[in-house]
Design a protein around this motif. Sequence first.
Motif, PDB file in Angstrom:
ATOM      1  N   UNK A 182       0.826  -1.206   0.000  1.00  0.00           N
ATOM      2  CA  UNK A 182       0.000   0.000   0.000  1.00  0.00           C
ATOM      3  C   UNK A 182       0.863   1.259   0.000  1.00  0.00           C
ATOM      4  N   UNK A 183       1.935   1.252   0.783  1.00  0.00           N
ATOM      5  CA  UNK A 183       2.835   2.400   0.830  1.00  0.00           C
ATOM      6  C   UNK A 183       3.466   2.654  -0.536  1.00  0.00           C
ATOM      7  N   UNK A 184       3.827   1.584  -1.241  1.00  0.00           N
ATOM      8  CA  UNK A 184       4.407   1.734  -2.571  1.00  0.00           C
ATOM      9  C   UNK A 184       3.380   2.282  -3.557  1.00  0.00           C
ATOM     10  N   UNK A 185       2.140   1.783  -3.462  1.00  0.00           N
ATOM     11  CA  UNK A 185       1.120   2.192  -4.421  1.00  0.00           C
ATOM     12  C   UNK A 185       0.737   3.657  -4.281  1.00  0.00           C
ATOM     13  N   UNK A 186       0.681   4.167  -3.050  1.00  0.00           N
ATOM     14  CA  UNK A 186       0.220   5.544  -2.871  1.00  0.00           C
ATOM     15  C   UNK A 186       1.297   6.568  -3.228  1.00  0.00           C
ATOM     16  N   UNK A 187       2.474   6.104  -3.669  1.00  0.00           N
ATOM     17  CA  UNK A 187       3.468   7.043  -4.196  1.00  0.00           C
ATOM     18  C   UNK A 187       2.939   7.726  -5.447  1.00  0.00           C
ATOM     19  N   UNK A 188       2.009   7.083  -6.128  1.00  0.00           N
ATOM     20  CA  UNK A 188       1.517   7.586  -7.408  1.00  0.00           C
ATOM     21  C   UNK A 188       0.073   8.065  -7.246  1.00  0.00           C
ATOM     22  N   UNK A 189      -0.269   9.209  -7.825  1.00  0.00           N
ATOM     23  CA  UNK A 189      -1.656   9.658  -7.768  1.00  0.00           C
ATOM     24  C   UNK A 189      -2.543   8.775  -8.636  1.00  0.00           C
ATOM     25  N   UNK A 190      -3.828   8.749  -8.333  1.00  0.00           N
ATOM     26  CA  UNK A 190      -4.744   7.870  -9.058  1.00  0.00           C
ATOM     27  C   UNK A 190      -4.853   8.236 -10.529  1.00  0.00           C
ATOM     28  N   UNK A 191      -4.532   9.472 -10.885  1.00  0.00           N
ATOM     29  CA  UNK A 191      -4.652   9.872 -12.285  1.00  0.00           C
ATOM     30  C   UNK A 191      -3.420   9.512 -13.106  1.00  0.00           C
ATOM     31  N   UNK A 192      -2.370   8.948 -12.478  1.00  0.00           N
ATOM     32  CA  UNK A 192      -1.123   8.648 -13.192  1.00  0.00           C
ATOM     33  C   UNK A 192      -0.473   7.427 -12.552  1.00  0.00           C
ATOM     34  N   UNK A 193      -0.794   6.246 -13.076  1.00  0.00           N
ATOM     35  CA  UNK A 193      -0.332   4.982 -12.509  1.00  0.00           C
ATOM     36  C   UNK A 193       0.691   4.356 -13.454  1.00  0.00           C
ATOM     37  N   UNK A 194       1.883   3.966 -12.965  1.00  0.00           N
ATOM     38  CA  UNK A 194       2.867   3.327 -13.847  1.00  0.00           C
ATOM     39  C   UNK A 194       2.371   1.995 -14.360  1.00  0.00           C
ATOM     40  N   UNK A 195       2.821   1.625 -15.559  1.00  0.00           N
ATOM     41  CA  UNK A 195       2.349   0.408 -16.218  1.00  0.00           C
ATOM     42  C   UNK A 195       3.511  -0.480 -16.636  1.00  0.00           C
ATOM     43  N   UNK A 196       3.352  -1.777 -16.432  1.00  0.00           N
ATOM     44  CA  UNK A 196       4.217  -2.757 -17.084  1.00  0.00           C
ATOM     45  C   UNK A 196       3.578  -3.114 -18.426  1.00  0.00           C
ATOM     46  N   UNK A 197       4.293  -3.846 -19.265  1.00  0.00           N
ATOM     47  CA  UNK A 197       3.738  -4.232 -20.556  1.00  0.00           C
ATOM     48  C   UNK A 197       2.515  -5.136 -20.377  1.00  0.00           C
ATOM     49  N   UNK A 198       2.557  -6.036 -19.387  1.00  0.00           N
ATOM     50  CA  UNK A 198       1.434  -6.929 -19.146  1.00  0.00           C
ATOM     51  C   UNK A 198       0.213  -6.148 -18.677  1.00  0.00           C
ATOM     52  N   UNK A 199       0.422  -5.180 -17.792  1.00  0.00           N
ATOM     53  CA  UNK A 199      -0.686  -4.362 -17.323  1.00  0.00           C
ATOM     54  C   UNK A 199      -1.261  -3.514 -18.450  1.00  0.00           C
ATOM     55  N   UNK A 200      -0.401  -3.015 -19.325  1.00  0.00           N
ATOM     56  CA  UNK A 200      -0.883  -2.204 -20.442  1.00  0.00           C
ATOM     57  C   UNK A 200      -1.844  -2.997 -21.320  1.00  0.00           C
ATOM     58  N   UNK A 201      -1.544  -4.263 -21.559  1.00  0.00           N
ATOM     59  CA  UNK A 201      -2.445  -5.099 -22.360  1.00  0.00           C
ATOM     60  C   UNK A 201      -3.768  -5.314 -21.645  1.00  0.00           C
TER      61      UNK A 201
END
Length: 356
Positions: free
Chosen positions: A82-101
């Motif tokens: 959870x601490x790692x995830x909240x580094x990013x705002x909900x409007x801008x989430x980093x993506x891996x290639x698998x997540x992008x698909x």
Amino acid sequence: MPLRALLTLTLVISGAIGLGYLLAAENPARFAWSDGIKHAEPRPDSPASHSPDLSRNPSPPPKPEPPDDALGFMLASAAQQYTQNIRYPEYSIPLSEEQAKAYRGNRFEPIELPLEGDGIFTVTLEKYRFVQDEDILVVATITGSSVVADSLEVTLESTEARRQHASSSLTRNPSEDYYEGIIQADAEPGEYRLIVEASIDGKPVRHASTLMIEPDLGEFEGVGSPRVSNNDLVIPVQFDANEPGFYALSAQLYHNGRAVAQLQDEKRLDGTTDTLELKAHGSVLANRKITGELELRHLQIRRLPARPGDRTDYGFGPEEGYSFSPPDLDGLTDSPASDPESEQRAALLHKLADKF
């Protein structure tokens, strides 16, 4: 153990588990008890899972032994994630290639119908959601040693009422071993079944697929001049909506052919404004060497329900997306997004984990 201590321990454990599920419910895109992507709803266009190849490792590794303090381990893992995830705002989430698909919302996964023997009846569409009155290209293949007629019949019927809305024929391509044809999405918005009927070895066979018909929401007009504001790269996207309402826009930011982030914005469009602003936070861009152009791909816009019970309508941007030259990004920093409420939740999770 004294009764008071036992009751206190029970309350702490129950509260910890309840907090975890509360976080999961309020932050479905950013929090989960286990690793992996969680989808809000299953879709026929979601990517199929692949089984690992065990031929090179016939003896699977032993399963790790769970720790003695399973609840403490679970809370510590949840707090770290959870601490790692909240580094990013909900409007801008980093993506891996698998997540992008997985985030692409208009893919159709071909459905295979097994036939007697080793045959397979497959129907393929170019996408899952179609706009009213749009032509639907249908391609069907039938493999195996079966004897098939030279044409197949295709019909479009509503899922609930089972009423037929359109029909057409698929003809065999003379140079290739497949059938193709066009049927029109001439029906009200909603879910429909596409039924392809074939005569195989003298017996009728029906193949059913699901698709969605959407209203025409409007037109994408392109991308405006990007700028840097605070710690965000702001990308204006112009959309000429046919009807006023609240709209949610999402898109994937790419650089040199690789996915960078999933961006989203929500705004009311009423004819006086036609611009939504996607923002890429510095936490997803600052550590990258950006050269040349950036791209917005897989643009999806949703018209949100005006009243409870109304459907959500979907529209999609141009297939090629948009390319643009970014401004100077040297001022962006890899600093966490500021969200006091989320930070308090993370601190509470860590505090609970430390008690075990």
